[in-house]
Design an enzyme around this catalytic site. Sequence first.
Site, mmCIF file in Angstrom:
data_model
loop_
_atom_site.group_PDB
_atom_site.id
_atom_site.type_symbol
_atom_site.label_atom_id
_atom_site.label_comp_id
_atom_site.label_asym_id
_atom_site.label_seq_id
_atom_site.Cartn_x
_atom_site.Cartn_y
_atom_site.Cartn_z
ATOM 1 N N THR A 43 -2.890 -2.102 4.762
ATOM 2 C CA THR A 43 -2.160 -2.154 5.940
ATOM 3 C C THR A 43 -1.908 -0.904 7.192
ATOM 4 O OG1 THR A 43 -0.375 -3.949 4.770
ATOM 5 C CG2 THR A 43 0.599 -2.822 6.964
ATOM 6 N N THR A 44 -1.497 0.723 5.562
ATOM 7 C CA THR A 44 -2.005 1.592 6.664
ATOM 8 C C THR A 44 -3.322 1.302 7.005
ATOM 9 O OG1 THR A 44 -0.827 2.513 4.915
ATOM 10 C CG2 THR A 44 -1.995 4.006 5.648
ATOM 11 N N TYR A 106 2.548 -15.866 6.459
ATOM 12 C CA TYR A 106 3.024 -16.465 7.641
ATOM 13 C C TYR A 106 2.903 -18.017 6.650
ATOM 14 C CZ TYR A 106 3.838 -19.045 12.448
ATOM 15 O OH TYR A 106 4.163 -19.305 12.957
ATOM 16 N N TYR A 132 -2.016 -8.426 -4.181
ATOM 17 C CA TYR A 132 -1.257 -7.227 -3.290
ATOM 18 C C TYR A 132 0.124 -8.202 -2.381
ATOM 19 C CZ TYR A 132 0.333 -4.622 0.459
ATOM 20 O OH TYR A 132 1.070 -3.313 1.413
ATOM 21 N N ARG A 137 6.727 -7.965 4.000
ATOM 22 C CA ARG A 137 4.977 -8.284 5.003
ATOM 23 C C ARG A 137 5.164 -10.125 4.768
ATOM 24 N NH1 ARG A 137 3.881 -3.955 8.068
ATOM 25 N NH2 ARG A 137 4.481 -2.115 6.880
ATOM 26 N N LYS A 160 -1.013 -4.327 -7.056
ATOM 27 C CA LYS A 160 -0.626 -3.199 -6.429
ATOM 28 C C LYS A 160 0.994 -4.017 -5.118
ATOM 29 C CE LYS A 160 -0.374 -1.198 -1.581
ATOM 30 N NZ LYS A 160 -0.687 -0.959 0.342
ATOM 31 N N ILE A 202 -1.390 2.553 -4.873
ATOM 32 C CA ILE A 202 -2.234 2.459 -3.713
ATOM 33 C C ILE A 202 -0.551 3.384 -2.859
ATOM 34 C CG2 ILE A 202 -2.694 1.065 -2.316
ATOM 35 C CD1 ILE A 202 -4.045 -0.613 -4.382
#
Length: 290
Positions: A43-44, A106, A132, A137, A160, A202
């Site tokens: 994402t980063t 989603y 993850y 999100r 994560k 992370i």
Amino acid sequence: MFRGSIPALVTPFRGEAFDEETFRSHVEWQITEGSHALVPIGTTGEQATLSVEEQRRVIRIAVEQAAGRVPVIAGCGSNSTRTAIEHMKAAADLGARGALVVVPYYNKPNQEGIYAHFAACAEACPLPIFVYNVPSRTVADISVETLGRLAKIPNIVAIKDATGNLARVTAQRLACGTGFAQLSGNDDMALGFNAMGGVGCISVSANVAPRLCSEFQEATLKGDWKKALELQDLLYPLHAALFSDASPGPTKYALSRLRDFPIDLRLPMTPPSEASRRAVDAALEHAGLI
């Protein structure tokens, strides 16, 4: 192998173009400053704004520049199981040592759908999988029980955890066993996370302060909680400041204050506010980085 300070690498752009030279320099800096592994295309790294070809290129360059000195764990997540598998196979071909696979977003699958997604990924590609979990999100949240089932699959090796729920660390430790690696997805909670059985983070902050984040993680892994607490106090304002506006805007700004690093982002991400920049400046000064 998968423990310690693991930066979720930002992806530098100059204008709209991926800046390969700066990315190589960033990877090299991370390794020389003591980072224990690298995660490109998370994402980063603004994965959602990159084409598939660009994603592959970023992973390839990370692997090339790391040159086996630290493992590269490639972001391979998708809300399509078929696409996630394609990403994993490509990452394996490019030399990645692991795959960071997010809980499908989603679609809002139920627990059986989440289990089936990760089980299918594990069956299709032997690359070690890092689950993850970031419900803020994805909306969907993998349960402790489902994770315990997945931990029995040999190449699902770690999580994560960005739930922000420290009690999960103990619950997951009991469900998954002590050999299953738990990595924090929240820099500000990494001290408590590791005290409860985690083995690393992370990290967003490691992009900016790789040496301090590495020393912090090494202190926790050695049980030197006094030193870890001192480093936590030093780093905490930075952890907060890097999320004072939409990430990774503040992180790119912080890097521009320390190195020749472009602040450019791709829409829908926009530059951090003035208030965010002031918070970053103060945090960098508090940590002794400027």
